[in-house]
Write a protein that holds these residues in place. Structure first.
Motif, PDB file in Angstrom:
ATOM      1  N   LEU A 268       0.840  -1.189   0.000  1.00 27.38           N
ATOM      2  CA  LEU A 268       0.000   0.000   0.000  1.00 27.38           C
ATOM      3  C   LEU A 268       0.876   1.241   0.000  1.00 27.38           C
ATOM      4  N   ASP A 269       0.802   1.996  -1.083  1.00 33.43           N
ATOM      5  CA  ASP A 269       1.590   3.225  -1.244  1.00 33.43           C
ATOM      6  C   ASP A 269       3.069   2.978  -0.969  1.00 33.43           C
ATOM      7  N   GLY A 270       3.569   1.811  -1.458  1.00 34.93           N
ATOM      8  CA  GLY A 270       4.987   1.491  -1.350  1.00 34.93           C
ATOM      9  C   GLY A 270       5.368   0.768  -0.074  1.00 34.93           C
ATOM     10  N   GLU A 271       4.417   0.519   0.845  1.00 32.01           N
ATOM     11  CA  GLU A 271       4.724  -0.130   2.124  1.00 32.01           C
ATOM     12  C   GLU A 271       3.989  -1.465   2.210  1.00 32.01           C
ATOM     13  N   LEU A 272       4.754  -2.537   2.551  1.00 34.09           N
ATOM     14  CA  LEU A 272       4.138  -3.850   2.677  1.00 34.09           C
ATOM     15  C   LEU A 272       3.262  -3.897   3.920  1.00 34.09           C
ATOM     16  N   ARG A 273       2.027  -4.400   3.752  1.00 40.80           N
ATOM     17  CA  ARG A 273       1.077  -4.480   4.872  1.00 40.80           C
ATOM     18  C   ARG A 273       0.386  -5.839   4.845  1.00 40.80           C
ATOM     19  N   GLU A 274      -0.016  -6.311   6.086  1.00 39.93           N
ATOM     20  CA  GLU A 274      -0.798  -7.532   6.182  1.00 39.93           C
ATOM     21  C   GLU A 274      -2.268  -7.201   5.942  1.00 39.93           C
ATOM     22  N   ILE A 275      -2.923  -7.977   5.089  1.00 41.83           N
ATOM     23  CA  ILE A 275      -4.338  -7.697   4.780  1.00 41.83           C
ATOM     24  C   ILE A 275      -5.187  -7.882   6.031  1.00 41.83           C
ATOM     25  N   ALA A 276      -4.791  -8.831   6.886  1.00 41.57           N
ATOM     26  CA  ALA A 276      -5.581  -9.097   8.100  1.00 41.57           C
ATOM     27  C   ALA A 276      -5.621  -7.884   9.007  1.00 41.57           C
ATOM     28  N   ASP A 277      -4.634  -7.024   8.948  1.00 41.46           N
ATOM     29  CA  ASP A 277      -4.588  -5.850   9.816  1.00 41.46           C
ATOM     30  C   ASP A 277      -5.390  -4.666   9.268  1.00 41.46           C
ATOM     31  N   LEU A 278      -5.935  -4.823   8.077  1.00 42.86           N
ATOM     32  CA  LEU A 278      -6.625  -3.690   7.424  1.00 42.86           C
ATOM     33  C   LEU A 278      -8.093  -4.009   7.213  1.00 42.86           C
ATOM     34  N   GLU A 279      -8.959  -3.090   7.605  1.00 43.07           N
ATOM     35  CA  GLU A 279     -10.363  -3.179   7.224  1.00 43.07           C
ATOM     36  C   GLU A 279     -10.637  -2.273   6.030  1.00 43.07           C
ATOM     37  N   ALA A 280      -9.885  -1.196   5.970  1.00 44.64           N
ATOM     38  CA  ALA A 280     -10.029  -0.264   4.857  1.00 44.64           C
ATOM     39  C   ALA A 280      -8.730   0.487   4.684  1.00 44.64           C
ATOM     40  N   VAL A 281      -8.540   1.001   3.501  1.00 49.94           N
ATOM     41  CA  VAL A 281      -7.366   1.821   3.234  1.00 49.94           C
ATOM     42  C   VAL A 281      -7.531   3.138   3.967  1.00 49.94           C
ATOM     43  N   PRO A 282      -6.523   3.555   4.755  1.00 47.66           N
ATOM     44  CA  PRO A 282      -6.666   4.840   5.455  1.00 47.66           C
ATOM     45  C   PRO A 282      -6.668   6.016   4.495  1.00 47.66           C
ATOM     46  N   HIS A 283      -7.232   7.123   4.989  1.00 52.06           N
ATOM     47  CA  HIS A 283      -7.262   8.381   4.226  1.00 52.06           C
ATOM     48  C   HIS A 283      -7.927   8.185   2.860  1.00 52.06           C
ATOM     49  N   LYS A 284      -9.223   7.957   2.917  1.00 53.69           N
ATOM     50  CA  LYS A 284      -9.959   7.664   1.689  1.00 53.69           C
ATOM     51  C   LYS A 284      -9.925   8.817   0.680  1.00 53.69           C
ATOM     52  N   ASN A 285      -9.629  10.038   1.131  1.00 53.92           N
ATOM     53  CA  ASN A 285      -9.606  11.181   0.206  1.00 53.92           C
ATOM     54  C   ASN A 285      -8.258  11.369  -0.487  1.00 53.92           C
ATOM     55  N   ASN A 286      -7.283  10.510  -0.099  1.00 49.63           N
ATOM     56  CA  ASN A 286      -5.980  10.570  -0.764  1.00 49.63           C
ATOM     57  C   ASN A 286      -5.933   9.556  -1.908  1.00 49.63           C
ATOM     58  N   LYS A 287      -5.048   9.804  -2.866  1.00 43.94           N
ATOM     59  CA  LYS A 287      -4.851   8.849  -3.951  1.00 43.94           C
ATOM     60  C   LYS A 287      -3.907   7.747  -3.479  1.00 43.94           C
ATOM     61  N   HIS A 288      -4.243   6.502  -3.838  1.00 46.14           N
ATOM     62  CA  HIS A 288      -3.470   5.365  -3.343  1.00 46.14           C
ATOM     63  C   HIS A 288      -2.998   4.479  -4.493  1.00 46.14           C
ATOM     64  N   HIS A 289      -1.894   3.734  -4.186  1.00 44.80           N
ATOM     65  CA  HIS A 289      -1.406   2.679  -5.056  1.00 44.80           C
ATOM     66  C   HIS A 289      -1.495   1.383  -4.261  1.00 44.80           C
ATOM     67  N   LEU A 290      -2.194   0.383  -4.820  1.00 44.92           N
ATOM     68  CA  LEU A 290      -2.405  -0.857  -4.079  1.00 44.92           C
ATOM     69  C   LEU A 290      -2.006  -2.033  -4.974  1.00 44.92           C
ATOM     70  N   ASP A 291      -0.962  -2.773  -4.526  1.00 44.63           N
ATOM     71  CA  ASP A 291      -0.483  -3.942  -5.266  1.00 44.63           C
ATOM     72  C   ASP A 291      -0.641  -5.174  -4.384  1.00 44.63           C
ATOM     73  N   VAL A 292      -1.128  -6.256  -4.957  1.00 48.62           N
ATOM     74  CA  VAL A 292      -1.299  -7.513  -4.231  1.00 48.62           C
ATOM     75  C   VAL A 292      -0.057  -8.379  -4.438  1.00 48.62           C
ATOM     76  N   VAL A 293       0.486  -8.914  -3.341  1.00 51.37           N
ATOM     77  CA  VAL A 293       1.631  -9.813  -3.443  1.00 51.37           C
ATOM     78  C   VAL A 293       1.121 -11.173  -3.917  1.00 51.37           C
ATOM     79  N   ILE A 294       1.552 -11.570  -5.116  1.00 54.27           N
ATOM     80  CA  ILE A 294       1.130 -12.862  -5.677  1.00 54.27           C
ATOM     81  C   ILE A 294       2.096 -13.967  -5.242  1.00 54.27           C
ATOM     82  N   ASP A 295       3.406 -13.670  -5.301  1.00 54.99           N
ATOM     83  CA  ASP A 295       4.390 -14.689  -4.936  1.00 54.99           C
ATOM     84  C   ASP A 295       5.723 -14.014  -4.692  1.00 54.99           C
TER      85      ASP A 295
END
Length: 929
Positions: A181-208
């Motif tokens: 999320l925005d260049g920082e690796l995060r655990e999906i389990a720790d997130l219910e929603a992306v913070p700061h909904k009014n900001n533009k975000h980059h979201l990449d899913v780790v496949i492998d």
């Protein structure tokens, strides 16, 4: 015998007198003769028409109903006739979408090349983008080297606002553990929603996360395919470049730019077509230009007072309203309306024309734009159109295509940039164009086709044309040679080509290349029949046919036929007498003096098209020829610059001239007359009597006869065009003939059974002047009518000008649509001769020798000299050496065409030009002066 000759028996089309002729097949045959002698009637209306008719009749009745059927020409028999193709002398197509590249099919091949081998770039940021298959992506990653750590991401969101609750829940359900999320690796389990909904975000899913190894290709391929499927065609591979440091590389299975969030459609040839909605610029619909309000027409004279300078605000019912607005503008900006517009500060001039939001001033252009789009009045729109001119499209800048198409490049250029090249530069571009091994296999056959077509254009002397040159701007000769180049490229064998003066617009320097092209067509096994007056082509003929001896009713016979030497030795042949030197056009004994200081037009800084900011001086009161090789800039200098300046300044014309700095000497000119190559009339109702204005005087004369006055007939009674005059035949509406539709057979035109082809009803024909009714007068030749109306000065004067230009043989009521090119141009000249000259008139002519025989050129020069001897000026664009050597002053442009031209090599007398090194005109002129 029929296998060796095209044998014509009893040809009687138009003025032909039951001609019998045998033309050897598979040779270069030239048909020549005086203008109006019957050359075109023989070549086109007989030979070509019969060949075309036979082809159409070979088709089924069902197919023929969809084709333009032709009547059988007036000929008893033609044997040994191969299939015929006509390459006629006609103006280029008027379709604004037609260009040199589209006519020759070069553009079609280039569209295919750009679609299959082009490099796509983002139209916003300009970065290269390409699509790859999953296998290519895997191979590229493995090529980076073994044992490199990598993370495969699927980019779901790129620079968009939002919380993405549902997306994160779905990822968790599908078993994914981590995102970036925005260049920082995060655990999906720790997130219910992306913070700061009014900001533009980059979201990449780790496949492998894996190590790049060739033995582990299958795992990498599965990760890539899964990433592509999730993101809709994108995958990001983060490769370890140093311990714990990774660098991202974007791969795409579709054309798209992640940085700009822009997706490209698949590259297809239609994407590069400005004739379809898939490729055309949506603002100008692929035309490249729009009709926009022109400040130069809104303020045509900046030296006027500001209060009177804005032309569209000076007339009409709203003039008082606009006067009040101008006064309000003057108060707001503290200016005096008596100040010349040109003397106002630039900011104030801009505000007046375009508006100023800060001061709530709408501006002239926005005001007129609003009026144009809001009004329902055709009159208002027509009035506002006079202040508009064609401007480059604001969206595509004149390049006609959508941004996506323009962002695809080959050899560093998009297809519009390639089209702006001249033929010779485009050929150089194609020769140097290189691709990688895979794309070269695709591009090689396309490049070959393009190269061949470009070479054909070079061979016929058209290397100076730009590929995006509009077809409507081509001269008749240029358009014909383009079609000629296309035919050479087709490689047909066993065909009879019929050409009409292919040397039109061609300098003597280029005649050899044209003749080589004709020879190439003939040597393939074709018959080439050329209607021509050019001496080089005539002398190159294998078989020469001279039609004559005169023109019109005095022509229509084969005077001589055989080798050039045989025709030259025949004293009955006018052409032969010129070929052997018994007759010739001699240069004048003395040139008229020129005054380059006080009696001239001085044009400075002309820079239209390929002109290189040249300064040209046109002496007045003399015959001036502008010469040079094809494409050297003659038409740009004379017709697009000087002519339009004179028309705008003297005739109040609307057309904008090509760029220039200034012109001096206009006070010496009070009238300008343009005599170009456009047709004289477009309908069969136009004739020499109506065109010259003599018909009005003739009708007045008939209306004054005792019989007409007794019956109450006015001049309108004797018009076959007047609806309410009552004099024309009601059955055929004054046409003199009736069209019978034959469905899948050709339409048949038959004389009107009620008037017998006279156009008039019985009562009108009962009125006679000197024993002749109006129909009998219209059937007279110009020479006969001149004698008949000799006692009537008004009519005699108008008809005498037709005689002076050598048109005494045509009928007074002959339709102008049946006139040859040379006859039509001389008709225009005669109409100007009939007008009262001021002695300060400038006549501008564009190749007036088109369609003229040596003897006709002599008559033309006599007419021009009569005009000049009255104090007038003639400025002529010309290649014909007989006219050039007869001029008082020459302006020679060159040295080559296109980008290698646009300079004045020499200006002076023909003798001066003949001695000038580097002038191609001088080289050939030296032989005749």
């Amino acid at each position: 015998m029929s296998a060796e000759f095209i044998e014509i028996t009893g040809a009687g089309e138009h003025n032909l007198r039951r001609v019998n002729l045998k033309i050897p097949r598979d040779c270069l045959c030239v048909i020549t003769g005086l203008s109006g002698s019957g050359k075109s009637s023989l070549a086109f209306d007989t030979i070509f028409a019969e060949g075309q008719r036979r082809y159409i009749e070979s088709l089924s009745a069902y197919a023929r109903q969809f084709l333009h059927n032709l009547q059988k020409p007036n000929v008893e028999q033609i044997t040994g006739l191969p299939p015929t193709i006509a390459i006629e002398q006609r103006k280029g197509q008027s379709n604004p979408r037609s260009t040199v590249a589209t006519i020759t099919e070069i553009y079609d091949y280039m569209r295919l090349l750009y679609a299959r081998a082009g490099d796509a770039h983002c139209p916003h940021c300009g970065k290269p983008i390409a699509k790859q298959t999953p296998q290519q992506i895997v191979d590229n990653l493995l090529a980076l080297g073994d044992d490199k750590r990598a993370v495969v991401y699927s980019p779901l969101v790129r620079g968009r606002k939002g919380e993405y609750r549902e997306e994160l829940k779905k990822l968790k359900r599908d078993g994914y553990l981590r995102i970036r999320l925005d260049g920082e690796l995060r655990e999906i389990a720790d997130l219910e929603a992306v913070p700061h909904k009014n900001n533009k975000h980059h979201l990449d899913v780790v496949i492998d996360r894996l190590t790049l190894k060739r033995d582990d290709r299958l795992r990498l391929a599965e990760a890539v395919e899964k990433a592509l499927a999730m993101s809709g065609g994108l995958v990001v591979a983060a490769i370890e470049t140093a311990p714990q440091k990774f660098a991202d590389t974007l791969y795409s299975a579709r054309y798209g730019c992640l940085d700009c969030n822009f997706s490209f459609p698949d590259l297809e040839p239609r994407m590069f077509s400005f004739n379809t909605p898939y490729g055309a610029c949506p603002v100008c619909d692929g035309l490249g230009h729009k009709l926009e309000l022109d400040p130069g027409l809104i303020v045509p004279d900046p030296t006027k007072k500001t209060g009177a300078a804005v032309a569209p605000w000076r007339k009409g019912m709203m003039a008082m309203y606009y006067n009040d607005r101008l006064r309000a503008f003057a108060r707001a900006y503290r200016i005096d309306l008596d100040t010349p517009f040109a003397d106002l500060p630039a900011k104030i001039r801009h505000a007046l024309i375009y508006g100023d939001e800060a001061r709530d001033w709408e501006g002239v252009v926005p005001d007129l734009h609003g009026r144009f789009h809001k009004t329902d009045s055709d009159g208002v729109k027509e009035y506002l159109n006079t202040f508009m001119s064609s401007q480059p499209c604001p969206q595509c800048g004149g390049e006609r295509l959508k941004p996506e198409a323009l962002a695809v490049k080959t050899g560093g250029e998009n297809i519009a940039q390639f089209s702006r090249r001249t033929v010779v530069h485009a050929l150089d571009f194609i020769e140097k164009l290189r691709f990688d091994a895979e794309r070269e296999i695709i591009a090689a056959p396309i490049k070959t086709e393009v190269r061949n077509r470009l070479n054909f254009l070079v061979d016929v002397g058209l290397d100076y044309l730009t590929l995006d040159r509009m077809a409507g701007s081509l001269s008749g000769g240029e358009a014909q040679r383009i079609r000629l180049a296309s035919q050479v490229g087709s490689g047909l064998v066993g065909v009879c080509y019929v050409l009409d003066e292919p040397t039109i617009g061609l300098h003597q320097r280029d005649n050899d290349r044209l003749l080589a092209t004709l020879r190439k067509m003939q040597q393939l096994g074709n018959s080439v029949i050329v209607v021509e007056h050019d001496e080089d082509v005539i002398r190159a003929a294998d078989y020469l046919v001279d039609v004559g001896p005169g023109a019109g009713a005095q022509g229509g016979e084969i005077v001589a036929a055989g080798t050039v030497a045989a025709v030259a030795a025949n004293p009955a042949s006018v052409t032969g007498r010129f070929l052997c030197g018994a007759e010739k056009i001699a240069p004048p004994a003395a040139r008229r003096p020129v005054d380059l200081k006080n009696n001239c037009l001085k044009l400075s800084g002309a820079s239209g098209n390929n002109l290189r900011r040249i300064d040209a001086v046109f002496p007045l009161g003399v015959l001036t020829c502008v010469t040079g090789v094809s494409g050297s800039g003659k038409s740009t200098l004379v017709t697009q610059t000087l002519s339009k300046i004179l028309q705008r300044e003297i005739n109040r014309g609307r057309d904008q001239p090509a760029p220039y700095d200034k012109i001096a000497g206009l006070k010496n000119v009070d009238k300008v007359i343009i005599i170009d190559q456009s047709p004289v009339g477009k309908t069969s109702r136009s004739n020499p009597a109506t065109y010259t204005g003599a018909f009005g005087d003739i009708r007045d004369l008939f209306a004054k006869t005792p019989e007409a006055q007794l019956r109450g007939y006015d001049a309108g009674r004797f018009s076959f065009n007047a609806l309410g005059g009552g004099g024309r035949c009601a059955h055929c509406q004054g046409a003199g003939e009736m069209k019978i539709e034959m469905h899948f057979l050709p339409d048949v035109f038959v004389p009107c059974e009620h008037c017998g082809g006279t156009r008039y009803n019985r009562e009108t024909l009962e009125v006679k002047y000197k024993g002749k009714n109006i129909a009998e007068v219209l059937a007279m030749t110009i020479a006969e009518a001149g004698e008949f109306f000799a006692p009537v000065p008004m009519i005699r004067q108008k008809l005498s000008t037709l005689v002076a230009v050598g048109l005494d043989y045509i009928a007074l009521g002959q339709s102008t649509t049946t006139l040859s090119g040379g006859e039509a141009q001389r008709m225009k000249l005669s109409a100007e001769l009939a007008k009262r000259a001021t002695g300060r008139t400038v006549y501008i002519l564009d190749e007036p020798t088109t369609g003229l025989h040596f003897a006709d050129i002599r008559k033309l020069l006599d007419v021009l000299n009569r005009l000049i001897d009255r104090g007038n000026t003639a400025i002529i664009i010309e290649h014909n050496l007989d006219v050039i050597k007869s001029a008082d002053w020459l302006i020679d442009l060159g040295p080559e065409g296109g980008a290698r031209g646009g300079q004045i090599l020499v200006a002076g007398t023909p003798e001066t030009v003949a001695q000038t090194a580097g002038s191609f005109t001088g080289k050939y002129l030296a032989r005749v002066v």
